[in-house]
Design an enzyme around this catalytic site. Structure first.
Site, short mmCIF file in Angstrom:
data_model
loop_
_atom_site.label_atom_id
_atom_site.label_comp_id
_atom_site.label_asym_id
_atom_site.label_seq_id
_atom_site.Cartn_x
_atom_site.Cartn_y
_atom_site.Cartn_z
N ASP A 28 -8.55 -6.00 -5.27
CA ASP A 28 -8.15 -4.83 -4.47
C ASP A 28 -8.57 -3.53 -5.14
O ASP A 28 -8.13 -3.25 -6.27
CB ASP A 28 -6.63 -4.87 -4.30
CG ASP A 28 -6.13 -3.78 -3.38
OD1 ASP A 28 -6.97 -3.10 -2.74
OD2 ASP A 28 -4.91 -3.59 -3.32
N HIS A 42 -5.92 -6.78 -0.98
CA HIS A 42 -4.83 -5.83 -0.72
C HIS A 42 -3.55 -6.53 -0.25
O HIS A 42 -3.55 -7.16 0.80
CB HIS A 42 -5.34 -4.86 0.35
CG HIS A 42 -4.69 -3.51 0.34
ND1 HIS A 42 -4.39 -2.83 -0.82
CD2 HIS A 42 -4.31 -2.69 1.36
CE1 HIS A 42 -3.85 -1.65 -0.50
NE2 HIS A 42 -3.79 -1.54 0.80
N SER A 63 0.83 -1.19 0.00
CA SER A 63 0.00 0.00 0.00
C SER A 63 0.88 1.26 0.00
O SER A 63 1.81 1.33 -0.79
CB SER A 63 -0.92 -0.06 1.23
OG SER A 63 -2.02 0.77 1.06
#
Ligand SMILES: *[C@@H]1O[C@H](CO)[C@@H](O)[C@H](O)[C@H]1NC(C)=O
Ligand SMILES: *[C@@H]1O[C@H](CO)[C@@H](O)[C@H](O)[C@H]1NC(C)=O
Ligand SMILES: *[C@@H]1O[C@H](CO)[C@@H](O)[C@H](O)[C@H]1NC(C)=O
Ligand SMILES: *[C@@H]1O[C@H](CO)[C@@H](O)[C@H](O)[C@H]1NC(C)=O
Length: 495
Positions: A429, A454, A173
């Site tokens: 995601d 994710h 991320s």
């Protein structure tokens, strides 16, 4: 025999982690293969870090304590590579406990592992409780965080006798964005990067404001079109009640602690509900997890089953929100403003001090003007334009965002000028399409993980893993081993 031992070890660690961090410890099962130690031994340490890397006058030689975790029991001392996790917006333990792939790979490749905490998050607070005051908060920038990592790496390589050991950075991320940036800005220190689910394009303003919530909706649509229809109809019912100002009915149907009284309250309710769907889409793993909160296995499927249970749509919506907000099953009512904080990140900032730091970053360098519109997505129209962001950020932090800065500073669409980066993304995601989906060169490799949420690839291996992630991890392992080998050859050649 080994089973008793394993249970005991996990139990001790569980207690330890629980007391310190309130997180269950379920992902580092001790696995011994071929008699090799597989369980990471984690040591928590602090590093005396420079407060301001870029202005010699502002803080003088001031320092703060930056937390990091060291795992050295797999390392071939002085030779094995360094795997460095570029910590992102939270407590570093939470990332360490949810990134088992890195330690599994370290066991294979005899690497030293460092998880570094990002300044202003977790325990790495430069000014303690005063860290979030203006102007101290101004020391929270991407550039300062990268410089922290560069300084920490350089110093630790000296201290540990690892100056010849190639460094590979890892992140998920925003942490994946930081890994990319480390490779771009400090190629003298960093040989390669695994950037998992890193939305480096959309956060630099290169994208479409509808993409994120459209992709959240797609996940639910994939389970069943009736599911998204039910969500739309539930929001429609809610809207009708709100339009007719039947607030007490909304309160009783949704079990709110306080009846809404204004449009602002209704907007906040919509945001809180939208956030529940967002989190379930992001964390749609095939087994139950504890990451940013507790999640059942396949939460999107669980949500759809809940949305389609019986004809009381508002009750279904309430129970679906409960999957995220009522994980203990002990919540008497939903406290609108306690469970969700509106901020400059429409996908949610979380709660507590970490949410303040992330809000500030979303108000300065990192752009996330994502909007829902009830056309391409299943949510009520909730806008967040650049001017909304400007207005909010100036009011909240006294800052004016610079939407073009990340793109200018970190190469934007000129990423093909760098090398040795893996951009991995799962198709479940909602962040995936904000990142790099096509390989840009033989050493800038985009990987797709079908059925992956994710940064699933960063998680430790699990029996429920889809084949796609097993293959992706194998590709990642091979590329990383290759980069490390090439770096050794280069170091040997250089005088
Ligand atoms: C900072 O610099 C001053 C002046 O040289 C010195 O007295 C002080 O000990 C230094 N502090 C640290 C933390 O290095
Ligand atoms: C939380 O879950 C429990 C158990 O299922 C339920 O009785 C309670 O009503 C739920 N709370 C809310 C606010 O939905
Ligand atoms: C979504 O759009 C439909 C169709 O235009 C409309 O009837 C409905 O009221 C909208 N729902 C919300 C929550 O705004
Ligand atoms: C990954 O999937 C996306 C979306 O389906 C597609 O556009 C892209 O070309 C794929 N990339 C790779 C490297 O297979």
């Amino acid at each position: 025999m080994s089973k008793v031992l394993v249970v005991f070890k996990v139990f001790v660690t569980l207690l330890f982690v629980d007391v310190l961090h309130g997180l269950p410890y379920s992902h580092f099962q001790s696995k011994k293969r071929n008699g090799e130690e597989r369980e990471p031994h984690i040591t928590e340490l602090f590093f005396t870090q420079t407060l301001d890397h870029f202005n010699f006058n502002s803080m003088g030689n001031g320092t703060f304590n930056q937390r990091y975790l060291l795992i050295d029991n797999f390392w071939k001392k002085g030779y094995g590579p360094i795997f460095f996790y570029t910590g992102n917006e939270g407590d570093i333990w939470e990332f360490a406990l949810n990134s088992g792939f890195i330690t599994e790979l370290a066991a294979q490749q005899r690497a030293l592992v460092i998880f570094a905490e990002h300044r202003f998050y977790g325990r790495s607070q430069p000014f303690g409780k005063d860290s979030f005051l203006i102007p101290q908060i101004g020391l929270l920038t991407v550039e300062q965080a990268l410089a922290d990592y560069a300084v920490l790496l350089t110093e630790l390589r000296q201290q540990l006798g690892a100056t010849e050991c190639p460094v590979i950075v890892f992140g998920g991320s925003y942490g994946g964005m930081l890994s990319v940036y480390m490779r771009l800005k400090y190629p003298n220190i960093v040989t390669g990067a695994l950037a998992a689910s890193a939305p480096i394009l959309s956060t630099a303003g290169m994208g479409d404001s509808t993409q994120f919530f459209t992709d959240v909706t797609t996940d639910f649509e994939k389970v069943a079109p009736e599911c998204t229809n039910a969500v739309r109809r539930a929001f429609q019912e809610l809207k009708e009640l709100a339009d007719n100002r039947v607030f007490s009915h909304i309160q009783s149907e949704l079990l709110l602690c306080k009846a809404p009284t204004s449009e602002q309250d209704i907007r906040h309710l919509y945001l809180l509900l939208r956030n529940a769907f967002t989190l379930m889409a992001m964390l749609d793993y095939p087994y139950s997890t504890y990451f940013m909160g507790k999640m059942p296995a396949n939460p999107v499927k669980v949500a759809c089953e809940t949305m389609l249970r019986g004809s009381d749509l508002l009750a279904n919506l309430r129970n679906t929100a409960g999957i995220v907000y009522n994980t203990t099953g002990t919540l008497a009512c939903f406290d609108l403003y306690g469970l969700f904080i509106e901020c400059a990140d429409p996908t949610g900032c979380g709660l507590g001090y970490d949410s303040l730091a992330w809000d500030y970053q979303a108000c300065t360098e990192i752009s996330m003007c994502y909007e829902s519109n009830n056309v391409t997505d299943m949510f009520p129209p909730l806008g967040f334009s650049e001017s909304d962001r400007e207005e909010y950020c100036f009011r909240r932090w006294g800052v004016v965002p610079r939407p073009n800065w990340l793109k200018t500073q970190f190469f934007g669409d000129e990423l093909s000028s760098t090398s040795n980066i893996i951009f991995s993304n799962g198709n479940l995601d909602p962040w995936a399409n904000g990142g790099v989906r096509q390989s840009l060169s033989p050493s800038l490799v985009a990987l797709n993980i079908s059925g992956g949420a994710h940064h699933l690839d960063l998680r430790g291996s699990n029996d429920a893993d889809p084949v796609s992630v097993i293959i992706a991890r194998r590709t990642e392992a091979n590329l990383i081993a290759q980069w490390v080998d090439n770096e050794r050859i280069r170091l040997r050649k250089s005088p």
